[in-house]
Design a protein around this motif. Structure first.
Motif, mmCIF file in Angstrom:
data_model
loop_
_atom_site.group_PDB
_atom_site.id
_atom_site.type_symbol
_atom_site.label_atom_id
_atom_site.label_comp_id
_atom_site.label_asym_id
_atom_site.label_seq_id
_atom_site.Cartn_x
_atom_site.Cartn_y
_atom_site.Cartn_z
ATOM 1 N N TYR A 122 -2.036 29.676 23.960
ATOM 2 C CA TYR A 122 -3.454 29.344 23.799
ATOM 3 C C TYR A 122 -4.348 30.572 23.993
ATOM 4 C CZ TYR A 122 -2.300 24.435 23.380
ATOM 5 O OH TYR A 122 -1.799 23.232 22.933
ATOM 6 N N GLU A 123 -3.914 31.472 24.865
ATOM 7 C CA GLU A 123 -4.665 32.718 25.056
ATOM 8 C C GLU A 123 -4.642 33.547 23.764
ATOM 9 O OE1 GLU A 123 -4.062 36.803 27.619
ATOM 10 O OE2 GLU A 123 -3.494 34.913 28.564
ATOM 11 N N ASP A 124 -3.448 33.672 23.165
ATOM 12 C CA ASP A 124 -3.325 34.433 21.915
ATOM 13 C C ASP A 124 -4.064 33.745 20.772
ATOM 14 O OD1 ASP A 124 -1.796 36.238 23.298
ATOM 15 O OD2 ASP A 124 0.127 35.600 22.461
ATOM 16 N N ALA A 125 -3.986 32.409 20.721
ATOM 17 C CA ALA A 125 -4.689 31.665 19.668
ATOM 18 C C ALA A 125 -6.196 31.848 19.799
ATOM 19 C CB ALA A 125 -4.324 30.187 19.735
ATOM 20 N N ALA A 126 -6.697 31.825 21.026
ATOM 21 C CA ALA A 126 -8.130 32.034 21.240
ATOM 22 C C ALA A 126 -8.558 33.416 20.757
ATOM 23 C CB ALA A 126 -8.464 31.855 22.720
ATOM 24 N N LYS A 127 -7.696 34.417 20.985
ATOM 25 C CA LYS A 127 -8.009 35.788 20.550
ATOM 26 C C LYS A 127 -8.086 35.888 19.037
ATOM 27 C CE LYS A 127 -6.009 38.275 24.496
ATOM 28 N NZ LYS A 127 -4.866 39.113 24.949
ATOM 29 N N VAL A 128 -7.126 35.275 18.352
ATOM 30 C CA VAL A 128 -7.126 35.398 16.886
ATOM 31 C C VAL A 128 -8.266 34.592 16.271
ATOM 32 C CG1 VAL A 128 -5.518 33.507 16.287
ATOM 33 C CG2 VAL A 128 -5.620 35.538 14.861
ATOM 34 N N LEU A 129 -8.596 33.449 16.864
ATOM 35 C CA LEU A 129 -9.741 32.673 16.376
ATOM 36 C C LEU A 129 -11.048 33.454 16.569
ATOM 37 C CD1 LEU A 129 -8.735 29.147 17.729
ATOM 38 C CD2 LEU A 129 -8.896 29.792 15.314
ATOM 39 N N LYS A 130 -11.162 34.119 17.706
ATOM 40 C CA LYS A 130 -12.348 34.951 17.950
ATOM 41 C C LYS A 130 -12.401 36.120 16.980
ATOM 42 C CE LYS A 130 -14.760 37.499 21.604
ATOM 43 N NZ LYS A 130 -14.705 37.948 23.030
ATOM 44 N N GLU A 131 -11.228 36.675 16.693
ATOM 45 C CA GLU A 131 -11.130 37.828 15.785
ATOM 46 C C GLU A 131 -11.675 37.498 14.398
ATOM 47 O OE1 GLU A 131 -7.604 40.924 14.316
ATOM 48 O OE2 GLU A 131 -7.099 39.108 15.415
ATOM 49 N N VAL A 132 -11.431 36.268 13.947
ATOM 50 C CA VAL A 132 -11.905 35.862 12.619
ATOM 51 C C VAL A 132 -13.176 35.010 12.716
ATOM 52 C CG1 VAL A 132 -9.626 36.046 11.566
ATOM 53 C CG2 VAL A 132 -10.335 33.866 12.554
ATOM 54 N N HIS A 133 -13.796 35.037 13.897
ATOM 55 C CA HIS A 133 -15.102 34.407 14.117
ATOM 56 C C HIS A 133 -15.093 32.904 13.828
ATOM 57 C CE1 HIS A 133 -16.703 38.434 14.644
ATOM 58 N NE2 HIS A 133 -16.158 38.774 13.499
ATOM 59 N N LEU A 134 -14.042 32.237 14.312
ATOM 60 C CA LEU A 134 -13.973 30.783 14.221
ATOM 61 C C LEU A 134 -14.157 30.207 15.619
ATOM 62 C CD1 LEU A 134 -10.958 30.253 11.777
ATOM 63 C CD2 LEU A 134 -13.398 30.054 11.265
ATOM 64 N N ASN A 135 -15.208 29.437 15.796
ATOM 65 C CA ASN A 135 -15.540 28.888 17.107
ATOM 66 C C ASN A 135 -14.841 27.543 17.302
ATOM 67 O OD1 ASN A 135 -16.768 28.683 19.623
ATOM 68 N ND2 ASN A 135 -18.604 27.699 18.790
ATOM 69 N N TYR A 136 -13.506 27.567 17.275
ATOM 70 C CA TYR A 136 -12.710 26.354 17.454
ATOM 71 C C TYR A 136 -11.983 26.433 18.790
ATOM 72 C CZ TYR A 136 -13.129 26.082 12.300
ATOM 73 O OH TYR A 136 -13.592 26.055 11.019
ATOM 74 N N ASP A 137 -11.829 25.279 19.436
ATOM 75 C CA ASP A 137 -11.057 25.191 20.673
ATOM 76 C C ASP A 137 -9.575 25.145 20.304
ATOM 77 O OD1 ASP A 137 -9.801 24.594 23.040
ATOM 78 O OD2 ASP A 137 -10.905 22.741 23.419
ATOM 79 N N PRO A 138 -8.778 26.139 20.719
ATOM 80 C CA PRO A 138 -7.356 26.135 20.345
ATOM 81 C C PRO A 138 -6.591 24.952 20.905
ATOM 82 C CG PRO A 138 -7.811 27.858 21.959
ATOM 83 C CD PRO A 138 -9.140 27.316 21.516
ATOM 84 N N HIS A 139 -7.135 24.276 21.930
ATOM 85 C CA HIS A 139 -6.468 23.106 22.509
ATOM 86 C C HIS A 139 -6.747 21.831 21.701
ATOM 87 C CE1 HIS A 139 -6.731 25.893 25.953
ATOM 88 N NE2 HIS A 139 -5.631 25.308 26.381
ATOM 89 N N ALA A 140 -7.775 21.847 20.848
ATOM 90 C CA ALA A 140 -8.142 20.636 20.096
ATOM 91 C C ALA A 140 -7.075 20.315 19.052
ATOM 92 C CB ALA A 140 -9.494 20.842 19.415
ATOM 93 N N LYS A 141 -6.909 19.023 18.784
ATOM 94 C CA LYS A 141 -5.966 18.623 17.736
ATOM 95 C C LYS A 141 -6.453 19.116 16.375
ATOM 96 C CE LYS A 141 -3.761 14.482 19.659
ATOM 97 N NZ LYS A 141 -3.498 13.042 19.443
ATOM 98 N N LEU A 142 -5.524 19.609 15.585
ATOM 99 C CA LEU A 142 -5.890 20.094 14.254
ATOM 100 C C LEU A 142 -6.505 18.973 13.430
ATOM 101 C CD1 LEU A 142 -5.618 22.699 12.428
ATOM 102 C CD2 LEU A 142 -3.663 21.540 11.392
ATOM 103 N N GLY A 143 -6.047 17.743 13.638
ATOM 104 C CA GLY A 143 -6.530 16.609 12.863
ATOM 105 C C GLY A 143 -7.993 16.280 13.080
#
Length: 235
Positions: A122-143
């Protein structure tokens, strides 16, 4: 300087059809190469060969000047090639972070037992989401995301591989205008890093705006490659 990726005389035949007929193509570091053509032109087969899901009958690939022989998408990703598919394969009941790292979860050991390191994932996912400027919670369900937001997560997943070549197959088919602008910012970021981008689309305005060069294919053959600045929609 070597091209980032070179395709040399790539040929693929199926019963009754030549899908790719002696295709030569170079993608330079930091270049966006658009590939266009009607359905049946051979674009998808060529991309599948680059991504390791189809083997050519003839020809060869080079990556940074060295021979490249990939026989699966996993081998392609390990070599530095990622692909954003038009057809999404989401796992809606899993989290955004799990979808980004599916098949390559970070692990840790408790004695003899190896388990998924969810904190690092989740730490790495948060970093990559921030890198591409997506304000999504990595813990949230994709659905919980829309289809277009899932497409942006798929793009974040491709970025997370730190790839040197990324193939975008009709990436804007489900995106809103605002999300298309977001995608172009991501592509420009990747270009600035020296990543080679292959961009497949039927949308001429997008191609002329984002591409450095444009390659046209027809009936499995290469027709032309020209700088995008020399082209018009009519041409």
């Amino acid at each position: 300087m070597h091209p980032r990726l070179s395709l040399k005389n790539i040929t693929k035949r199926y019963p009754g059809i030549v899908a790719n007929d002696g295709i030569n193509m170079d993608i330079a570091p930091g270049e966006v190469l658009a590939v266009l053509g009607e359905n049946g032109a051979g674009k998808s087969t060529l991309m599948k060969i680059i991504y390791g899901s189809v083997r050519p009958d003839e020809g060869s690939l080079e990556f940074d000047g060295r021979p490249l022989d990939v026989s699966s998408p996993a081998e392609a990703r390990a070599s530095g090639i990622a692909m954003v598919h038009q057809e999404l394969q989401p796992i809606p009941e899993r989290s955004i972070g799990e979808n980004i790292y599916v098949g390559r979860y970070p692990t840790k050991k408790y004695g003899p037992v190896t388990v998924i390191d969810h904190d690092k994932m989740y730490e790495d996912a948060a970093k990559v989401l921030k890198e591409v400027h997506l304000n999504y919670d990595p813990h949230a369900k994709l659905g919980t995301l829309s289809v277009s937001q899932m497409q942006l997560v798929e793009i974040a997943k491709a970025v997370s591989y730190n790839s040197k070549i990324i193939v975008f197959d009709e990436p804007t088919s489900s995106l809103t205008e605002e999300e298309v602008e977001h995608l172009f910012k991501i592509i420009n970021m990747l270009r600035d890093r020296g990543c080679g981008i292959i961009y497949i689309s039927h949308k001429m305005a997008e191609i002329l705006r984002i591409a450095d060069e444009v390659t046209v294919m027809r009936d499995g053959t290469w027709i032309a490659t020209e700088p995008a600045q020399n082209l018009t929609t009519e041409k």
